[in-house]
Write an enzyme that holds these catalytic residues in place. Structure first.
Site, PDB file in Angstrom:
ATOM      1  N   ARG A  45      62.193 -24.209  81.674  1.00  0.00           N
ATOM      2  CA  ARG A  45      61.706 -25.318  80.841  1.00  0.00           C
ATOM      3  C   ARG A  45      61.005 -26.394  81.649  1.00  0.00           C
ATOM      4  O   ARG A  45      60.281 -27.218  81.110  1.00  0.00           O
ATOM      5  CB  ARG A  45      62.885 -25.967  80.094  1.00  0.00           C
ATOM      6  N   HIS A 102      52.266 -56.172 100.700  1.00  0.00           N
ATOM      7  CA  HIS A 102      52.772 -57.316  99.945  1.00  0.00           C
ATOM      8  C   HIS A 102      54.239 -57.595 100.246  1.00  0.00           C
ATOM      9  O   HIS A 102      55.005 -56.703 100.583  1.00  0.00           O
ATOM     10  CB  HIS A 102      52.643 -57.060  98.443  1.00  0.00           C
ATOM     11  N   ASP A 142      43.689 -58.386  98.649  1.00  0.00           N
ATOM     12  CA  ASP A 142      44.228 -57.624  99.770  1.00  0.00           C
ATOM     13  C   ASP A 142      43.311 -57.600 100.985  1.00  0.00           C
ATOM     14  O   ASP A 142      43.741 -57.203 102.068  1.00  0.00           O
ATOM     15  CB  ASP A 142      44.565 -56.197  99.333  1.00  0.00           C
ATOM     16  N   HIS A 195      55.188 -54.277 102.049  1.00  0.00           N
ATOM     17  CA  HIS A 195      55.130 -52.945 101.443  1.00  0.00           C
ATOM     18  C   HIS A 195      53.738 -52.667 100.900  1.00  0.00           C
ATOM     19  O   HIS A 195      53.078 -53.561 100.371  1.00  0.00           O
ATOM     20  CB  HIS A 195      56.160 -52.876 100.304  1.00  0.00           C
ATOM     21  N   ASN A 210      58.571 -51.912  87.626  1.00  0.00           N
ATOM     22  CA  ASN A 210      57.111 -52.011  87.558  1.00  0.00           C
ATOM     23  C   ASN A 210      56.512 -50.618  87.663  1.00  0.00           C
ATOM     24  O   ASN A 210      57.121 -49.711  88.237  1.00  0.00           O
ATOM     25  CB  ASN A 210      56.573 -52.871  88.707  1.00  0.00           C
TER      26      ASN A 210
END
Length: 182
Positions: free
Chosen positions: A23, A61, A169, A118, A48
Protein backbone atom coordinates in the site's frame (compact mmCIF):
# COMPACT_ATOMS: atom_id res chain seq x y z
CA UNK A 1 13.93 5.11 15.62
CA UNK A 2 17.67 5.52 15.55
CA UNK A 3 19.45 8.61 16.90
CA UNK A 4 22.71 9.43 15.11
CA UNK A 5 25.06 11.82 16.91
CA UNK A 6 27.02 14.23 14.75
CA UNK A 7 30.49 15.67 15.41
CA UNK A 8 28.78 18.79 16.79
CA UNK A 9 27.31 18.38 20.28
CA UNK A 10 23.51 18.56 20.29
CA UNK A 11 22.97 18.17 16.53
CA UNK A 12 21.19 14.88 15.95
CA UNK A 13 20.04 12.99 12.88
CA UNK A 14 16.93 10.91 13.49
CA UNK A 15 16.11 7.89 11.37
CA UNK A 16 12.55 6.84 12.10
CA UNK A 17 11.31 3.31 11.50
CA UNK A 18 9.54 3.09 8.16
CA UNK A 19 6.97 0.35 7.64
CA UNK A 20 6.50 -0.44 3.95
CA UNK A 21 4.09 -2.77 2.22
CA UNK A 22 2.12 -3.00 -1.04
CA UNK A 23 0.00 0.00 0.00
CA UNK A 24 2.96 2.33 0.53
CA UNK A 25 4.54 3.22 3.86
CA UNK A 26 3.82 4.38 7.39
CA UNK A 27 6.20 6.40 9.55
CA UNK A 28 5.70 7.95 12.96
CA UNK A 29 7.02 11.50 12.46
CA UNK A 30 6.87 12.60 16.08
CA UNK A 31 6.14 11.04 19.45
CA UNK A 32 6.91 13.32 22.39
CA UNK A 33 7.76 10.48 24.78
CA UNK A 34 10.09 8.69 22.35
CA UNK A 35 11.93 11.92 21.55
CA UNK A 36 12.12 12.82 25.23
CA UNK A 37 13.56 9.37 26.00
CA UNK A 38 16.16 10.03 23.27
CA UNK A 39 17.18 13.31 24.97
CA UNK A 40 15.21 15.71 22.78
CA UNK A 41 13.25 17.60 25.41
CA UNK A 42 12.23 20.66 23.38
CA UNK A 43 8.55 21.49 23.70
CA UNK A 44 7.48 22.33 20.17
CA UNK A 45 4.97 25.18 19.80
CA UNK A 46 4.99 26.05 16.09
CA UNK A 47 5.04 24.01 12.86
CA UNK A 48 6.12 25.51 9.51
CA UNK A 49 6.18 24.28 5.92
CA UNK A 50 7.77 25.66 2.76
CA UNK A 51 7.65 24.67 -0.87
CA UNK A 52 10.64 25.45 -3.07
CA UNK A 53 12.08 24.65 -6.49
CA UNK A 54 15.52 23.42 -7.45
CA UNK A 55 18.29 25.86 -6.60
CA UNK A 56 16.50 27.66 -3.78
CA UNK A 57 18.82 28.20 -0.84
CA UNK A 58 17.18 29.47 2.35
CA UNK A 59 19.26 30.66 5.28
CA UNK A 60 21.31 30.85 7.23
CA UNK A 61 18.70 31.99 9.78
CA UNK A 62 18.40 32.15 13.55
CA UNK A 63 16.36 33.92 16.22
CA UNK A 64 18.27 35.99 18.78
CA UNK A 65 17.73 35.32 22.49
CA UNK A 66 15.40 35.32 24.28
CA UNK A 67 13.48 34.07 21.22
CA UNK A 68 16.03 31.52 19.98
CA UNK A 69 14.58 28.32 18.59
CA UNK A 70 15.36 24.63 18.53
CA UNK A 71 14.08 22.98 15.35
CA UNK A 72 13.14 19.49 14.22
CA UNK A 73 13.28 19.54 10.42
CA UNK A 74 12.46 17.12 7.60
CA UNK A 75 11.79 16.99 3.88
CA UNK A 76 8.51 15.30 2.99
CA UNK A 77 8.83 15.68 -0.80
CA UNK A 78 11.99 15.92 -2.87
CA UNK A 79 15.55 16.32 -1.58
CA UNK A 80 17.29 19.03 0.43
CA UNK A 81 20.73 19.55 1.90
CA UNK A 82 20.17 20.78 5.43
CA UNK A 83 22.91 22.78 7.18
CA UNK A 84 23.43 23.96 10.76
CA UNK A 85 26.24 26.29 11.92
CA UNK A 86 27.26 26.32 15.58
CA UNK A 87 26.95 29.89 16.94
CA UNK A 88 27.39 28.93 20.62
CA UNK A 89 30.39 31.06 21.56
CA UNK A 90 31.53 28.74 24.37
CA UNK A 91 31.25 25.59 22.23
CA UNK A 92 34.39 23.72 21.11
CA UNK A 93 32.79 23.53 17.64
CA UNK A 94 31.93 27.25 17.46
CA UNK A 95 31.83 28.30 13.80
CA UNK A 96 31.73 24.75 12.49
CA UNK A 97 28.89 23.42 10.37
CA UNK A 98 27.31 20.07 9.63
CA UNK A 99 25.07 19.03 6.76
CA UNK A 100 22.79 16.10 6.05
CA UNK A 101 20.61 15.19 3.10
CA UNK A 102 16.95 14.91 4.01
CA UNK A 103 14.57 13.42 1.47
CA UNK A 104 11.23 11.76 0.93
CA UNK A 105 12.85 8.31 0.74
CA UNK A 106 15.11 8.32 3.82
CA UNK A 107 12.55 10.13 6.04
CA UNK A 108 15.43 11.46 8.13
CA UNK A 109 14.93 14.32 10.53
CA UNK A 110 17.52 16.74 11.82
CA UNK A 111 17.32 18.13 15.35
CA UNK A 112 18.97 21.54 15.67
CA UNK A 113 19.16 22.89 19.23
CA UNK A 114 19.09 26.56 20.14
CA UNK A 115 22.30 28.40 19.31
CA UNK A 116 22.63 27.46 15.65
CA UNK A 117 22.10 29.18 12.31
CA UNK A 118 20.09 26.99 9.94
CA UNK A 119 19.54 26.77 6.21
CA UNK A 120 18.87 24.36 3.37
CA UNK A 121 19.26 24.03 -0.38
CA UNK A 122 16.83 22.28 -2.71
CA UNK A 123 18.44 19.48 -4.73
CA UNK A 124 15.34 18.13 -6.51
CA UNK A 125 12.92 19.76 -8.96
CA UNK A 126 10.69 20.70 -6.02
CA UNK A 127 10.76 20.10 -2.28
CA UNK A 128 8.37 20.36 0.64
CA UNK A 129 10.24 21.16 3.85
CA UNK A 130 8.59 21.02 7.27
CA UNK A 131 9.84 21.87 10.71
CA UNK A 132 8.82 22.20 14.32
CA UNK A 133 10.07 25.06 16.51
CA UNK A 134 10.21 25.24 20.30
CA UNK A 135 9.62 29.01 20.33
CA UNK A 136 7.34 31.26 18.33
CA UNK A 137 8.80 33.37 15.52
CA UNK A 138 9.54 36.98 16.47
CA UNK A 139 10.48 39.24 13.51
CA UNK A 140 12.40 41.64 15.77
CA UNK A 141 14.71 38.77 16.80
CA UNK A 142 15.43 37.66 13.24
CA UNK A 143 19.11 37.10 12.49
CA UNK A 144 21.16 35.62 9.72
CA UNK A 145 24.56 34.65 8.45
CA UNK A 146 25.70 35.02 4.84
CA UNK A 147 25.30 31.59 3.27
CA UNK A 148 28.16 32.20 0.83
CA UNK A 149 30.64 33.17 3.57
CA UNK A 150 34.06 32.07 2.23
CA UNK A 151 35.35 31.34 5.74
CA UNK A 152 32.55 28.82 6.28
CA UNK A 153 32.91 27.41 2.74
CA UNK A 154 29.63 25.50 2.85
CA UNK A 155 29.07 23.31 -0.20
CA UNK A 156 25.38 23.83 -0.88
CA UNK A 157 25.53 21.30 -3.75
CA UNK A 158 23.89 23.87 -6.05
CA UNK A 159 26.12 25.80 -8.48
CA UNK A 160 26.33 29.44 -7.43
CA UNK A 161 24.93 30.66 -10.76
CA UNK A 162 21.82 28.47 -10.25
CA UNK A 163 21.09 29.52 -6.67
CA UNK A 164 17.80 31.28 -6.02
CA UNK A 165 18.01 33.52 -2.94
CA UNK A 166 15.77 36.00 -1.22
CA UNK A 167 17.02 39.58 -1.20
CA UNK A 168 17.24 39.37 2.60
CA UNK A 169 19.53 36.33 2.46
CA UNK A 170 22.08 38.17 0.31
CA UNK A 171 22.55 40.87 2.97
CA UNK A 172 23.39 38.86 6.10
CA UNK A 173 26.78 39.49 7.76
CA UNK A 174 29.84 37.27 7.51
CA UNK A 175 30.55 34.95 10.42
CA UNK A 176 33.62 36.96 11.47
CA UNK A 177 31.43 40.09 11.73
CA UNK A 178 28.56 38.45 13.61
CA UNK A 179 29.74 38.95 17.18
CA UNK A 180 28.55 36.95 20.16
CA UNK A 181 24.90 35.92 19.85
CA UNK A 182 24.64 32.82 22.03
Amino acid sequence: MEIIKTPIEGLLVIEPRVFRDARGYFVETYNEQRYFDAGITAKFVQDNQSSSVYGVVRGLHFQRPPYSQAKLVCCTRGRVLDVAVDLRHDSPTYGQWYSVELNEDNHRQFFIPRGFAHGFSVLSDTAIFTYKCDNLYHPEADGGLLLSDPDLAIDWQVPEEQRILSDKDTKHPLFKDLGVIF
